[in-house]
Write a protein that holds these residues in place. Structure first.
Motif, PDB file in Angstrom:
ATOM      1  N   TYR A   1      -1.837  -0.669  -6.167  1.00 41.97           N
ATOM      2  CA  TYR A   1      -3.102  -0.801  -5.442  1.00 41.97           C
ATOM      3  C   TYR A   1      -3.892  -2.025  -5.902  1.00 41.97           C
ATOM      4  O   TYR A   1      -4.643  -2.617  -5.126  1.00 41.97           O
ATOM      5  CB  TYR A   1      -3.952   0.467  -5.568  1.00 41.97           C
ATOM      6  CG  TYR A   1      -4.187   1.102  -4.214  1.00 41.97           C
ATOM      7  CD1 TYR A   1      -5.204   0.652  -3.376  1.00 41.97           C
ATOM      8  CD2 TYR A   1      -3.369   2.113  -3.754  1.00 41.97           C
ATOM      9  CE1 TYR A   1      -5.408   1.204  -2.125  1.00 41.97           C
ATOM     10  CE2 TYR A   1      -3.554   2.676  -2.503  1.00 41.97           C
ATOM     11  CZ  TYR A   1      -4.583   2.216  -1.692  1.00 41.97           C
ATOM     12  OH  TYR A   1      -4.773   2.749  -0.449  1.00 41.97           O
TER      13      TYR A   1
ATOM     14  N   THR B   1     -10.301   0.143  -0.566  1.00 42.38           N
ATOM     15  CA  THR B   1      -9.420  -0.256  -1.662  1.00 42.38           C
ATOM     16  C   THR B   1     -10.108  -0.122  -3.017  1.00 42.38           C
ATOM     17  O   THR B   1      -9.519   0.374  -3.987  1.00 42.38           O
ATOM     18  CB  THR B   1      -8.948  -1.712  -1.463  1.00 42.38           C
ATOM     19  OG1 THR B   1      -8.293  -1.830  -0.200  1.00 42.38           O
ATOM     20  CG2 THR B   1      -8.000  -2.133  -2.567  1.00 42.38           C
TER      21      THR B   1
ATOM     22  N   GLY C   1      -8.367   6.375   1.027  1.00 44.07           N
ATOM     23  CA  GLY C   1      -7.199   6.003   1.814  1.00 44.07           C
ATOM     24  C   GLY C   1      -7.456   6.166   3.298  1.00 44.07           C
ATOM     25  O   GLY C   1      -6.962   5.387   4.117  1.00 44.07           O
TER      26      GLY C   1
ATOM     27  N   PHE D   1      -2.385  -4.711  -3.938  1.00 41.86           N
ATOM     28  CA  PHE D   1      -2.900  -4.611  -2.566  1.00 41.86           C
ATOM     29  C   PHE D   1      -4.322  -5.174  -2.468  1.00 41.86           C
ATOM     30  O   PHE D   1      -4.688  -5.802  -1.475  1.00 41.86           O
ATOM     31  CB  PHE D   1      -2.896  -3.147  -2.107  1.00 41.86           C
ATOM     32  CG  PHE D   1      -3.472  -2.942  -0.728  1.00 41.86           C
ATOM     33  CD1 PHE D   1      -2.792  -3.362   0.398  1.00 41.86           C
ATOM     34  CD2 PHE D   1      -4.707  -2.327  -0.567  1.00 41.86           C
ATOM     35  CE1 PHE D   1      -3.316  -3.178   1.673  1.00 41.86           C
ATOM     36  CE2 PHE D   1      -5.242  -2.138   0.696  1.00 41.86           C
ATOM     37  CZ  PHE D   1      -4.549  -2.564   1.813  1.00 41.86           C
TER      38      PHE D   1
ATOM     39  N   ASN E   1       0.825  -1.197   0.000  1.00 36.43           N
ATOM     40  CA  ASN E   1       0.000   0.000   0.000  1.00 36.43           C
ATOM     41  C   ASN E   1       0.867   1.259   0.000  1.00 36.43           C
ATOM     42  O   ASN E   1       0.655   2.197  -0.781  1.00 36.43           O
ATOM     43  CB  ASN E   1      -0.923  -0.027   1.232  1.00 36.43           C
ATOM     44  CG  ASN E   1      -1.929   1.106   1.253  1.00 36.43           C
ATOM     45  OD1 ASN E   1      -1.566   2.256   1.079  1.00 36.43           O
ATOM     46  ND2 ASN E   1      -3.179   0.776   1.498  1.00 36.43           N
TER      47      ASN E   1
ATOM     48  N   THR F   1     -10.409   3.491  -4.006  1.00 37.91           N
ATOM     49  CA  THR F   1      -9.099   4.012  -4.405  1.00 37.91           C
ATOM     50  C   THR F   1      -8.745   3.591  -5.823  1.00 37.91           C
ATOM     51  O   THR F   1      -8.245   4.402  -6.622  1.00 37.91           O
ATOM     52  CB  THR F   1      -8.002   3.520  -3.436  1.00 37.91           C
ATOM     53  OG1 THR F   1      -8.292   3.973  -2.113  1.00 37.91           O
ATOM     54  CG2 THR F   1      -6.634   4.051  -3.856  1.00 37.91           C
TER      55      THR F   1
ATOM     56  N   ASN G   1       1.372   4.403  -2.667  1.00 37.89           N
ATOM     57  CA  ASN G   1       1.120   5.800  -2.295  1.00 37.89           C
ATOM     58  C   ASN G   1       2.360   6.668  -2.460  1.00 37.89           C
ATOM     59  O   ASN G   1       2.266   7.857  -2.784  1.00 37.89           O
ATOM     60  CB  ASN G   1       0.627   5.882  -0.848  1.00 37.89           C
ATOM     61  CG  ASN G   1      -0.788   5.370  -0.696  1.00 37.89           C
ATOM     62  OD1 ASN G   1      -1.574   5.400  -1.648  1.00 37.89           O
ATOM     63  ND2 ASN G   1      -1.124   4.884   0.486  1.00 37.89           N
TER      64      ASN G   1
END
Length: 393
Positions: free
Chosen positions: A166, A76, A106, A169, A15, A79, A19
């Motif tokens: 992501y 998630t 987030g 993730f 993650n 995002t 970012n």
């Protein structure tokens, strides 16, 4: 350490790497590529953090009500949608819209991750939160180093890289269902049936602690906003600036043996650790106030890193200890909201100070603000002590 915590650590690492492709370079992108002032860039990041506040509170509520798996998956998916849009549209003002959406989503994920650590390994205490903190900073070490290289080719690739991480993730998050089921806690409420607040003293203590946390993050964010742009004005390259964050992340991981004896000796004397950390923060900003070369910024970053190793893992640890049973999500969401507010106010306030008075004055003001943050940090447990005194009367 339980396997469930290891899975959370891996998830947080992935993650954060994703970012870290974006957040260190946000101000530079808006200022240098989209032609916006530092004040406007700060205002945009303020909106991003404000959305994070809402996301933190929502994420904490969903965690307590429905479990960590659902809260993480919800954040998630939102995002990923925001990042897909950002890959396609990242001009002005679309950049603002999708950055704000990502800030909101987030905000849902992060308190859930911390709350899951507290419920999956309650006996771990500071160790669990420190492990998540280390994973975060290992991601910070990897992400910006790659981001600097990618950004020198094209900023467009940063958005794609963030999206890819992501998606990875997301698949890791699919495994969280088992964790949330094994560690499910019956939801309880800070509000009793009569409408009166239970555990009022612990909630007040959390709020006072949060004020110090807010102030600390308000100052810390200058490294990713005003200071990042300042380094560009001094002729420091993007690769060098990104290397500062790589140093930060690696030092946090590799420097643990240096601070561990101090942390171990101090035990649960959390105030002492916070005091040491904030004092080191102040020294760091004093050094950066007269820095003009990459080497001096590197020295300031190294000092800053040792300061945050004492402060940042302690605050969620205290929040977990203050939380009534079944309210881990709410307490972690609330304390993360204070950090998000600090991240919201910091870029705007720093941008205005830098535009109006220059960086020298800005650094001196930041040092004073850091000193003020010690007041709530040192007084957060007063409501608990007063409650204890009332019981003994």
């Amino acid at each position: 350490m339980p396997k469930s915590v290891w899975l959370l650590i891996i998830g947080m690492l992935v993650n954060t790497v994703g970012n870290s492709f974006l957040w260190p370079l946000n101000t530079i992108y808006m200022h240098d590529h989209l032609g916006q002032s530092l004040s406007m860039a700060g205002l945009v990041l303020m909106g991003n953090a404000a959305a994070g506040v809402v996301g933190n509170l929502l994420g904490g509520y969903v965690f307590d009500k429905f479990g960590g798996y659902k809260s993480i998956m919800m954040g998630t998916i939102i995002t990923i949608i925001g990042l897909i849009c950002l890959v396609i549209w990242h001009d002005w003002p679309q950049y603002v819209w999708f950055l704000t959406l990502i800030g909101f989503s987030g905000g849902i994920v992060f308190p859930s991750m911390f709350a899951m650590v507290g419920t999956a390994w309650p006996e771990g205490g500071r160790k669990g939160f420190n492990a998540i903190y280390l994973a975060t900073n290992l991601g910070v070490a990897i992400g910006p180093a790659l981001a600097g290289v990618v950004a020198n080719k094209s900023f467009d690739y940063l958005f794609i890289a963030n999206l890819i991480m992501y998606v990875v993730f997301f698949f890791i998050a699919l495994s969280y269902k088992k964790i949330s089921t094994e560690n499910e806690i019956a939801p309880s409420s800070v509000i009793s049936e009569s409408g009166k607040v239970k555990n009022r003293s612990s909630l007040y203590a959390l709020i006072i602690l949060g004020i110090g946390y807010l102030i600390g993050w308000m100052v810390y964010t200058q490294w990713t906003t005003t200071i990042s742009s300042y380094t560009q004005d001094l002729g420091i390259s993007l690769n060098q600036y990104s290397l500062l964050w790589t140093t930060n992340g690696l030092l946090i991981v590799l420097g643990q043996p240096l601070i561990s004896p101090i942390v171990k000796k101090m035990g649960e004397f959390y105030k002492g650790q916070i005091f040491i950390g904030v004092t080191i923060f102040i020294i760091s900003f004093y050094v950066v106030s007269f820095a003009s070369t990459f080497k001096m910024f590197l020295v300031a970053m190294i000092i800053l890193t040792f300061g945050e190793m004492f402060v940042w893992p302690i605050v969620p640890t205290i929040a977990s200890k203050l939380a009534p049973k079944g309210r881990d999500g709410f307490y972690q969401g609330l304390i993360n909201s204070f950090s998000a507010i600090g991240k919201m106010l910091g870029p705007f306030i720093g941008g205005v100070l830098a535009d109006q008075y220059g960086m020298k004055i800005t650094f001196y003001v930041l040092i004073i603000i850091l000193a003020i943050s010690l007041i709530p940090y040192m007084l957060y447990d007063r409501p608990m002590k007063q409650k204890e005194q009332e019981r003994n009367i």
